[in-house]
Write a protein that holds these residues in place. Structure first.
Motif, mmCIF file in Angstrom:
data_model
loop_
_atom_site.group_PDB
_atom_site.id
_atom_site.type_symbol
_atom_site.label_atom_id
_atom_site.label_comp_id
_atom_site.label_asym_id
_atom_site.label_seq_id
_atom_site.Cartn_x
_atom_site.Cartn_y
_atom_site.Cartn_z
ATOM 1 N N ILE A 79 -14.216 -9.872 2.217
ATOM 2 C CA ILE A 79 -13.302 -8.801 1.811
ATOM 3 C C ILE A 79 -12.461 -9.255 0.634
ATOM 4 N N LEU A 80 -11.937 -10.487 0.712
ATOM 5 C CA LEU A 80 -11.114 -10.983 -0.383
ATOM 6 C C LEU A 80 -11.926 -11.088 -1.668
ATOM 7 N N GLN A 98 -10.205 -2.436 -5.572
ATOM 8 C CA GLN A 98 -8.857 -1.957 -5.264
ATOM 9 C C GLN A 98 -8.470 -0.696 -6.031
ATOM 10 N N TYR A 153 0.827 -1.203 0.000
ATOM 11 C CA TYR A 153 0.000 0.000 0.000
ATOM 12 C C TYR A 153 0.867 1.260 0.000
ATOM 13 N N TYR A 168 -13.403 3.901 2.335
ATOM 14 C CA TYR A 168 -12.552 4.085 3.511
ATOM 15 C C TYR A 168 -13.344 3.926 4.800
ATOM 16 N N ILE A 227 2.211 2.564 -3.417
ATOM 17 C CA ILE A 227 1.336 3.197 -4.426
ATOM 18 C C ILE A 227 1.847 4.586 -4.793
ATOM 19 N N TYR A 281 -12.571 -7.472 -2.933
ATOM 20 C CA TYR A 281 -11.375 -6.642 -3.023
ATOM 21 C C TYR A 281 -10.895 -6.353 -4.450
ATOM 22 N N PRO A 282 -10.789 -7.361 -5.325
ATOM 23 C CA PRO A 282 -10.261 -7.070 -6.672
ATOM 24 C C PRO A 282 -11.081 -6.014 -7.422
ATOM 25 N N PHE A 287 -9.130 2.243 -3.949
ATOM 26 C CA PHE A 287 -8.153 2.460 -2.878
ATOM 27 C C PHE A 287 -6.939 3.204 -3.423
ATOM 28 N N VAL A 288 -6.502 2.776 -4.592
ATOM 29 C CA VAL A 288 -5.354 3.441 -5.214
ATOM 30 C C VAL A 288 -5.687 4.906 -5.459
ATOM 31 N N VAL A 321 -5.396 7.006 -2.297
ATOM 32 C CA VAL A 321 -4.040 7.441 -1.951
ATOM 33 C C VAL A 321 -3.687 8.684 -2.746
ATOM 34 N N MET A 322 -4.049 8.683 -4.026
ATOM 35 C CA MET A 322 -3.696 9.818 -4.854
ATOM 36 C C MET A 322 -4.468 11.076 -4.457
ATOM 37 N N THR A 353 -12.685 -13.268 6.572
ATOM 38 C CA THR A 353 -12.032 -12.399 5.583
ATOM 39 C C THR A 353 -12.483 -12.673 4.150
ATOM 40 N N VAL A 384 -14.494 0.213 5.267
ATOM 41 C CA VAL A 384 -13.411 -0.672 5.723
ATOM 42 C C VAL A 384 -13.105 -0.418 7.194
#
Lengths: 310, 300
Positions: free
Chosen positions: B278-279, B286, A185, B210, A188, B282-283, B289-290, B293-294, B275, B213
Motif C-alpha cells: 500500500i505504501l 493519492q 484526509y 475505494y 482535503i 500510495y503516492p 483519493f483526493v 472526496v471532491m 503495509t 482499499v
C-alpha cells in the motif's frame, strides 16, 4: 371513462416497460441483491420481538413483545453503553474536529510547493492503513514491557504504565489515534474550500496592510464557515454510531467500563453468546436512534444549504 | 503619517513572520507525527535483537539484521496464503463491485427510466437504516455463505454511496450523445458498454480504488463468516499476530529468551510486510483519493 383511463395507464406502462426493457434487465440483479442483502435483514428485525430460535425460524418463534427492550433498559449495561458510545463520539468530535481545519489553514499557507505537497500527501496516508494494522501499532507501542511509549517513559526515569489494561486511558487512546488516522484526509475538503476563495479578497486585504493572522481570522475562516457548519452537523448526526472495528480490536474485558459500546455489546451478545432476540433488540434501538440523528442532521443541512443527501 | 505607516509595516511584518513560523512549525509537527510511527516500525523491523531488547532503537535501525524478515517470510507459508487470499478477494471482489455499480447506476441515471424515483429511494434508504448485525448474520449463514469465498464478495457487492457517485457521473453525460446513439439504433446495453462507460472512466478509477482499499482492509466480514483458516485474508492473520500476539509466524526452534526479543520484531516485520504494498503504490494513487472526496462533496 374510468375503464378507459385504466386501460391507458396500462398501455402507457407497457410501452414504458418495452422502451426500458434493457434498463430493467440491467437493474434487475441489483434490485434482487438489495432485496436480499438489505431489505430481508430489515424484515429480520422482528427477531427483536421474539424468543427467536434458529430451529423454529422467523415464523414459528414465540412472540414476546418488548421483553428484550425492557430487559436491556432495566440492566446496568444500558446506561454504560449509551454513555460510552456518546462520550467516545463526543470526544472524537471535540478533539478531532478542529484539527483538520487548523491543518488545512496551515497547509495552504505553506509557500514552498514541494514542502506543501509532501506534508499533504503524508497526512492522508494513515487513512488508508487498515484498522487492524493501526490497532496493532497502538497496542505494540503502548505495550507495558517493550512498547516505545513505555520505553520512553522509562528512559525519562518514570514508572511504566499499563495503558491497555487501565480503563481511564481507553478513550484518550481511541480519540488520539483517531485524530492521527483522520486529520489529513478530513482536511482535503477544507483545503479545497480555502483554495476556492476568491484571491481578490486577499489582495485588497493586503493593500489595506492587514496582518496574516487577521487575514486568516477575517477572510479565510468566514469564507469556509459554511463548509465547517455542514461537516459539524453531519458529524453530530453520527454521534451514536461509533465504528465497531476499532473498539472491538482495541478493547479487552479489563476496560469494558469505558470502552464497551453498543455495537460491540451486540456482537458479544449476539454472535458470541447467541442471544439473538436480545441482541437484535439492542441493535434495533441503536439503529433507530442513529436514523433519527442522521435524518435530523440531514434535515438541518437541507435547511441551511438547500442540498441534501436524501 | 509616513512614519506611522512604516511603523505599522514593521509590526505587520514581524507579526507575519510569527505567523509563518507558526504555520511551518504546525505543519512539520503534523508531518513528523504522521510519519514517525511508520519510521519507527521500519527501524525496529531491521534492527538487531539486542538493540531492540535494550530499547535503543528510536529512529533508524541499529545493528541492521534481517532475521525478522527471514522468519516472517520464509519460515512458514501462512502469511503468503493470507496474502494470496486477500489479493483474490480484492481482485475478484472489485471486479464484481464495478460491474454491479455500473449496472445499478446507469439505469438510475436515465431520466426516462420508469420507477427511477422509487429505486433511487430504495438504494438511498439503506444508507440511513439497515437490519443490523444479527439479522444479517443469520441471513448470510442461512443461505450457505458461511466459510465460502463468496461471502467476501457477494454481501458487499455494492455500496449505495458509490452507486450515487457513479449515477451522477452518468447523468453528467450530455443527452445529445445518448440520443444520437439511440437514433442510430443502439439499445441501452450497447450505449452503456460502448459509449457511456468510456465517458466516466475518471469516476470509475476513483470508485475502483475505494472498493479495492475496502476489500484489502476488510476484516470484519472474515471475522464473522470465515472460520476456515485456509480462507482467511491477511487482516485476520494480522489480528492474530499483532493484536492477540500469536506466535505462529515465529521460528519455534529458538529459546525462550530469544523468543521474547524476536516476538516484538516479528510483529513489526509483519506490519511492514502487510503495509508495504500500500505504501509503495500510495503516492501514485493519492490524487484519485483526493478526487474521490471532491466527487462526494459535489454530490452532497
Amino acid at each position: 371513462m374510468v375503464l378507459q383511463k385504466k386501460k391507458m395507464t396500462k398501455e402507457r406502462f407497457l410501452k414504458a416497460f418495452k422502451r426500458d426493457k434493457y434498463l430493467y434487465l440491467l437493474f434487475l440483479p441489483i434490485l434482487i441483491w438489495y432485496i436480499i442483502f438489505c431489505y430481508l435483514p430489515m424484515g429480520g428485525l422482528v427477531i427483536a420481538f421474539q424468543e427467536f430460535s434458529p430451529g423454529l425460524g422467523l415464523f414459528k418463534s414465540k412472540f414476546v413483545g418488548f421483553k428484550w427492550f425492557i430487559q436491556f433498559f432495566g440492566s446496568p449495561f444500558a446506561y454504560r453503553l449509551v454513555r460510552n458510545t456518546v462520550l467516545i463520539s463526543l470526544y472524537s468530535l471535540v478533539f478531532g474536529f478542529p484539527v483538520p481545519i487548523l491543518f488545512a489553514v496551515c497547509v495552504t499557507e505553506l509557500r514552498n510547493t514541494a514542502i506543501r505537497k509532501t506534508v499533504q500527501t503524508v497526512s492522508y496516508l494513515p487513512h488508508f492503513i487498515s484498522t487492524v494494522v493501526v490497532v496493532g501499532m497502538i497496542k505494540n507501542f503502548l505495550s507495558m514491557n517493550d512498547g516505545i511509549i513505555n520505553n520512553f517513559i522509562a528512559l525519562l526515569g518514570g514508572e511504566r504504565i499499563n495503558f491497555l489494561m487501565d480503563p481511564k486511558y481507553f478513550r484518550t487512546i481511541y480519540v488520539a489515534s483517531g485524530v492521527w488516522q483522520s486529520f489529513g484526509y478530513s482536511s482535503i475538503i477544507y483545503i479545497a474550500a480555502i483554495v476556492g476563495i476568491d484571491p481578490s479578497l486577499y489582495e485588497s486585504a493586503k493593500i489595506d496592510g492587514i496582518t496574516k493572522f487577521k487575514e486568516v481570522w477575517y477572510i479565510t475562516v468566514p469564507m469556509i464557515a459554511p463548509t465547517i457548519t455542514i461537516l459539524f452537523i453531519m458529524q453530530l448526526g453520527r454521534i451514536m454510531s461509533v465504528g465497531f472495528e476499532k473498539v472491538f480490536l482495541l478493547y479487552s474485558p479489563g476496560v469494558y467500563e469505558t470502552a464497551d459500546v453498543i455495537s460491540t455489546y451486540v456482537y458479544r451478545k449476539g454472535i458470541e453468546s447467541s442471544e439473538y432476540g436480545f441482541s437484535t433488540a439492542v441493535g434495533l434501538f441503536n439503529s433507530v436512534i442513529n436514523f433519527l440523528f442522521v435524518f435530523g442532521a440531514n434535515q438541518v443541512c437541507h435547511k441551511l444549504t438547500n442540498t441534501s443527501l436524501w | 503619517m509616513i512614519l506611522s505607516k512604516k511603523k505599522n509595516d514593521i509590526i505587520g511584518s514581524f507579526s507575519d513572520g510569527a505567523f509563518y513560523a507558526l504555520v511551518y512549525v504546525f505543519a512539520l509537527v503534523a508531518f513528523f507525527i504522521t510519519l514517525y510511527p511508520f519510521v519507527y516500525v521500519l527501524a525496529v523491523s531491521m534492527s538487531g535483537g539486542e538493540a531492540i531488547n535494550k530499547g535503543i532503537v528510536w529512529l533508524y535501525p541499529v545493528d541492521i539484521s534481517f532475521e525478522g524478515y527471514k522468519q516472517v517470510m520464509f519460515n512458514n507459508k501462512s502469511i503468503w496464503l493470507a496474502y494470496g487470499n486477500t489479493i483474490y478477494y480484492t481482485v475478484v471482489g472489485t471486479v464484481f463491485n464495478i460491474v454491479a455499480t455500473v449496472i445499478a447506476a446507469y439505469p438510475l441515471s436515465r431520466t426516462t427510466f420508469s420507477g427511477r424515483r422509487f429505486f433511487n429511494f430504495l438504494i438511498a434508504f439503506v444508507m440511513y437504516f439497515h437490519g443490523g448485525l444479527i439479522p444479517t448474520y443469520l441471513l448470510i449463514t442461512n443461505i450457505g455463505l458461511y466459510n465460502s469465498r463468496w461471502v467476501m464478495i457477494i454481501p458487499g457487492l455494492v455500496t449505495s454511496y458509490n452507486v450515487m457517485v457513479c449515477r451522477s457521473a452518468f447523468s453528467a453525460i450530455p443527452d445529445e450523445i445518448m440520443e444520437s446513439a439511440s437514433i442510430d439504433g443502439a439499445n441501452d446495453i450497447h450505449i452503456l458498454s460502448r459509449i457511456a462507460i468510456k465517458l466516466i472512466t475518471p469516476t470509475l478509477a476513483v470508485i475502483t480504488l475505494y472498493y479495492a482499499v475496502s476489500h484489502w482492509n476488510n476484516f470484519f466480514t472474515a471475522l464473522l463468516y470465515i472460520s476456515d483458516s485456509n480462507l482467511h485474508p491477511l487482516q485476520v492473520l494480522l489480528r492474530r499476530v499483532l493484536i492477540q500476539a500469536s506466535s505462529e509466524l515465529m521460528d519455534n526452534s529458538t529459546g525462550l529468551e530469544e523468543k521474547l526479543i524476536v516476538s516484538l520484531q516479528v510483529r513489526y516485520v509483519t506490519i511492514v510486510v502487510a503495509t508495504l504494498p500500500i505504501l509503495a503504490i500510495y503516492p501514485f494513487l493519492q490524487k484519485y483519493f483526493v478526487k474521490g472526496v471532491m466527487l462526494g462533496a459535489v454530490k452532497g
